[in-house]
Scaffold this motif. Structure first.
Motif, PDB file in Angstrom:
ATOM      1  N   LYS A  22       0.810  -1.216   0.000  1.00 15.92           N
ATOM      2  CA  LYS A  22       0.000   0.000   0.000  1.00 15.92           C
ATOM      3  C   LYS A  22       0.845   1.268   0.000  1.00 15.92           C
ATOM      4  O   LYS A  22       0.530   2.240  -0.688  1.00 15.92           O
ATOM      5  CB  LYS A  22      -0.951  -0.002   1.194  1.00 15.92           C
ATOM      6  N   ASP A  23       1.911   1.269   0.758  1.00 15.30           N
ATOM      7  CA  ASP A  23       2.758   2.466   0.825  1.00 15.30           C
ATOM      8  C   ASP A  23       3.411   2.762  -0.521  1.00 15.30           C
ATOM      9  O   ASP A  23       3.537   3.927  -0.914  1.00 15.30           O
ATOM     10  CB  ASP A  23       3.837   2.308   1.900  1.00 15.30           C
ATOM     11  N   TYR A  24       3.832   1.706  -1.222  1.00 10.39           N
ATOM     12  CA  TYR A  24       4.446   1.913  -2.534  1.00 10.39           C
ATOM     13  C   TYR A  24       3.438   2.499  -3.511  1.00 10.39           C
ATOM     14  O   TYR A  24       3.765   3.379  -4.311  1.00 10.39           O
ATOM     15  CB  TYR A  24       5.004   0.602  -3.083  1.00 10.39           C
ATOM     16  N   ALA A  25       2.209   2.013  -3.463  1.00  7.69           N
ATOM     17  CA  ALA A  25       1.174   2.534  -4.355  1.00  7.69           C
ATOM     18  C   ALA A  25       0.857   3.986  -4.027  1.00  7.69           C
ATOM     19  O   ALA A  25       0.726   4.828  -4.932  1.00  7.69           O
ATOM     20  CB  ALA A  25      -0.087   1.684  -4.250  1.00  7.69           C
ATOM     21  N   ALA A 114       6.869 -10.275  -2.889  1.00  6.72           N
ATOM     22  CA  ALA A 114       5.786  -9.600  -3.602  1.00  6.72           C
ATOM     23  C   ALA A 114       5.885  -8.085  -3.413  1.00  6.72           C
ATOM     24  O   ALA A 114       5.648  -7.307  -4.341  1.00  6.72           O
ATOM     25  CB  ALA A 114       4.435 -10.108  -3.110  1.00  6.72           C
ATOM     26  N   SER A 115       6.272  -7.683  -2.201  1.00 10.93           N
ATOM     27  CA  SER A 115       6.433  -6.263  -1.911  1.00 10.93           C
ATOM     28  C   SER A 115       7.558  -5.652  -2.748  1.00 10.93           C
ATOM     29  O   SER A 115       7.432  -4.544  -3.277  1.00 10.93           O
ATOM     30  CB  SER A 115       6.713  -6.059  -0.425  1.00 10.93           C
ATOM     31  N   ASP A 116       8.672  -6.390  -2.896  1.00 11.04           N
ATOM     32  CA  ASP A 116       9.775  -5.908  -3.723  1.00 11.04           C
ATOM     33  C   ASP A 116       9.354  -5.759  -5.188  1.00 11.04           C
ATOM     34  O   ASP A 116       9.745  -4.807  -5.867  1.00 11.04           O
ATOM     35  CB  ASP A 116      10.974  -6.858  -3.631  1.00 11.04           C
ATOM     36  N   LEU A 117       8.560  -6.711  -5.661  1.00 12.58           N
ATOM     37  CA  LEU A 117       8.073  -6.630  -7.035  1.00 12.58           C
ATOM     38  C   LEU A 117       7.238  -5.362  -7.234  1.00 12.58           C
ATOM     39  O   LEU A 117       7.394  -4.643  -8.230  1.00 12.58           O
ATOM     40  CB  LEU A 117       7.244  -7.863  -7.386  1.00 12.58           C
ATOM     41  N   VAL A 118       6.366  -5.085  -6.267  1.00 13.97           N
ATOM     42  CA  VAL A 118       5.510  -3.907  -6.364  1.00 13.97           C
ATOM     43  C   VAL A 118       6.309  -2.624  -6.155  1.00 13.97           C
ATOM     44  O   VAL A 118       5.977  -1.589  -6.736  1.00 13.97           O
ATOM     45  CB  VAL A 118       4.332  -4.005  -5.373  1.00 13.97           C
ATOM     46  N   LYS A 119       7.358  -2.692  -5.365  1.00 13.61           N
ATOM     47  CA  LYS A 119       8.233  -1.525  -5.214  1.00 13.61           C
ATOM     48  C   LYS A 119       8.775  -1.101  -6.581  1.00 13.61           C
ATOM     49  O   LYS A 119       8.814   0.087  -6.922  1.00 13.61           O
ATOM     50  CB  LYS A 119       9.398  -1.809  -4.281  1.00 13.61           C
ATOM     51  N   GLY A 120       9.193  -2.098  -7.380  1.00 13.07           N
ATOM     52  CA  GLY A 120       9.675  -1.796  -8.725  1.00 13.07           C
ATOM     53  C   GLY A 120       8.594  -1.192  -9.592  1.00 13.07           C
ATOM     54  O   GLY A 120       8.833  -0.228 -10.331  1.00 13.07           O
ATOM     55  N   VAL A 121       7.379  -1.738  -9.512  1.00 12.61           N
ATOM     56  CA  VAL A 121       6.255  -1.182 -10.277  1.00 12.61           C
ATOM     57  C   VAL A 121       6.017   0.269  -9.853  1.00 12.61           C
ATOM     58  O   VAL A 121       5.828   1.159 -10.693  1.00 12.61           O
ATOM     59  CB  VAL A 121       4.980  -2.020 -10.067  1.00 12.61           C
ATOM     60  N   SER A 122       6.047   0.509  -8.547  1.00 13.25           N
ATOM     61  CA  SER A 122       5.859   1.859  -8.018  1.00 13.25           C
ATOM     62  C   SER A 122       6.942   2.807  -8.521  1.00 13.25           C
ATOM     63  O   SER A 122       6.655   3.934  -8.948  1.00 13.25           O
ATOM     64  CB  SER A 122       5.866   1.816  -6.483  1.00 13.25           C
ATOM     65  N   ASP A 123       8.195   2.355  -8.495  1.00 10.41           N
ATOM     66  CA  ASP A 123       9.289   3.185  -9.000  1.00 10.41           C
ATOM     67  C   ASP A 123       9.091   3.508 -10.476  1.00 10.41           C
ATOM     68  O   ASP A 123       9.322   4.636 -10.923  1.00 10.41           O
ATOM     69  CB  ASP A 123      10.633   2.474  -8.806  1.00 10.41           C
TER      70      ASP A 123
END
Length: 332
Positions: A22-25, A114-123
């Motif tokens: 959620k924080d990354y989004a 999964a969080s790391d994957l989404v971190k990349g999407v967020s970046d």
């Protein structure tokens, strides 16, 4: 009592992963985002600024580049690739990406991965100036091997109807401007992995794994600036199929893209792959060969476009021209 966890699906791990994501989004939210992550659907308000807005969409995945991430246990950059593959595509029609959704599938969910994957999407979304407003994480035991993930995404952009770039303005003699890639990007990895199996070997001051995981460059912000200032005729994102498949996709009529091979600044990783037995023609039909994005413009606009791109930090230069007739690419 038999539970869902007994079948291999850990609901608690799913809750944990959503909390981490959620924080990354939230970091990507831009004006227009209406609701927070966790609703049944993401919402985005178009608002003012468009006379006749057209929605432009694109979807793609990371492909087998993920196998390098599995082997090196580095998961925080492939999400950038996922975003890039989608937003660079819709950019080709002049669209500004406004929101993005991702899809992660796995055999056994590990919240941190999964969080790391989404971190990349967020970046990636931050680089593209769009919002990550939703997604799906699917845990499917027995369908994917434990420790393996798939990652795909979906982007939506906006462009005024009279500003859509569709190749209809391309003319004989127009110039082709190439913008440098950051490396292999996210295509051709099935061939790369067949040829390169030691990701720990040294290559140009880093490990081969680090080189292969270099994220796909996102061209959105510098190219949108060019579109605001110049009459761009056509654009191409050089992905799977390399020069031969992608550059002609910008043409609406019968034209040939004539590429000056000597003008290209080919990165060392491609020269290394060629040294392993891949012939040059196949390289240009598989990889970006150092050019990730191509802009077609009038000859008189060439210098101004290149100057603007360089001021934005991009390595851009003339790579060829458009010739009337035919329907393909001539590399000479």
């Amino acid at each position: 009592m038999v539970t869902y966890k007994d079948s291999g699906v850990n609901i608690e791990e799913g809750y944990k992963s959503v909390k981490l994501m959620k924080d990354y989004a939230a970091k990507t939210f831009i004006p227009g985002v209406i609701n927070n992550l966790g609703s049944f659907a993401g919402m985005f308000e178009i608002g003012s600024g468009y006379k006749n807005p057209v929605l432009v969409s694109g979807t793609d995945g990371v492909g087998t580049k993920l196998a390098v991430a599995f082997a090196t246990k580095k998961y925080d950059t492939v999400g950038i690739d996922c975003t890039a593959m989608c937003v660079n595509d819709i950019l080709c029609h002049g669209a500004k990406p406004v929101f993005f959704l991702d899809y992660i599938a796995c055999g056994k969910l590990e919240a941190e991965v999964a969080s790391d994957l989404v971190k990349g999407v967020s970046d990636g979304c931050s680089q593209a100036g769009c919002a990550l407003i939703g997604g799906e994480t699917a845990e499917m035991p027995g369908f994917y091997k434990e420790g393996e993930y798939d990652l795909a995404g979906f982007a939506v952009g906006l462009v005024d109807k009279d500003k859509i770039i569709d190749g209809s303005k391309i003319e004989d003699g127009n110039v082709l401007i190439g913008i440098a890639s950051s490396g292999i990007h996210s295509n051709g990895y099935s061939l790369v992995r067949k040829l390169i199996t030691n990701f720990d070997e040294e290559f140009n001051g880093k490990t081969m794994g680090e080189e292969l995981l270099t994220p796909t460059k996102i061209y959105v912000k510098p190219v949108l600036k060019v579109l605001e200032n110049f009459d761009v005729k056509g654009m191409a994102h050089v992905t799977g199929g390399g020069f031969y498949e992608n550059i002609p996709r910008m043409f609406k009529g019968d034209f040939t893209a004539v590429i000056n091979k000597e003008s290209l600044e080919i990165p060392e990783i491609f020269k290394h792959i060629m040294s392993l037995g891949v012939d040059e023609n196949h390289m240009f039909n598989t990889f970006n060969m150092g050019i990730g994005f191509v802009i077609c413009a009038a000859k008189e606009d060439k210098d101004g476009i290149i100057k603007m791109l360089k001021e934005a930090g991009e390595n851009a230069y003339e790579i060829g021209y458009v010739k009337a007739g035919g329907n393909g690419v001539c590399i000479k």
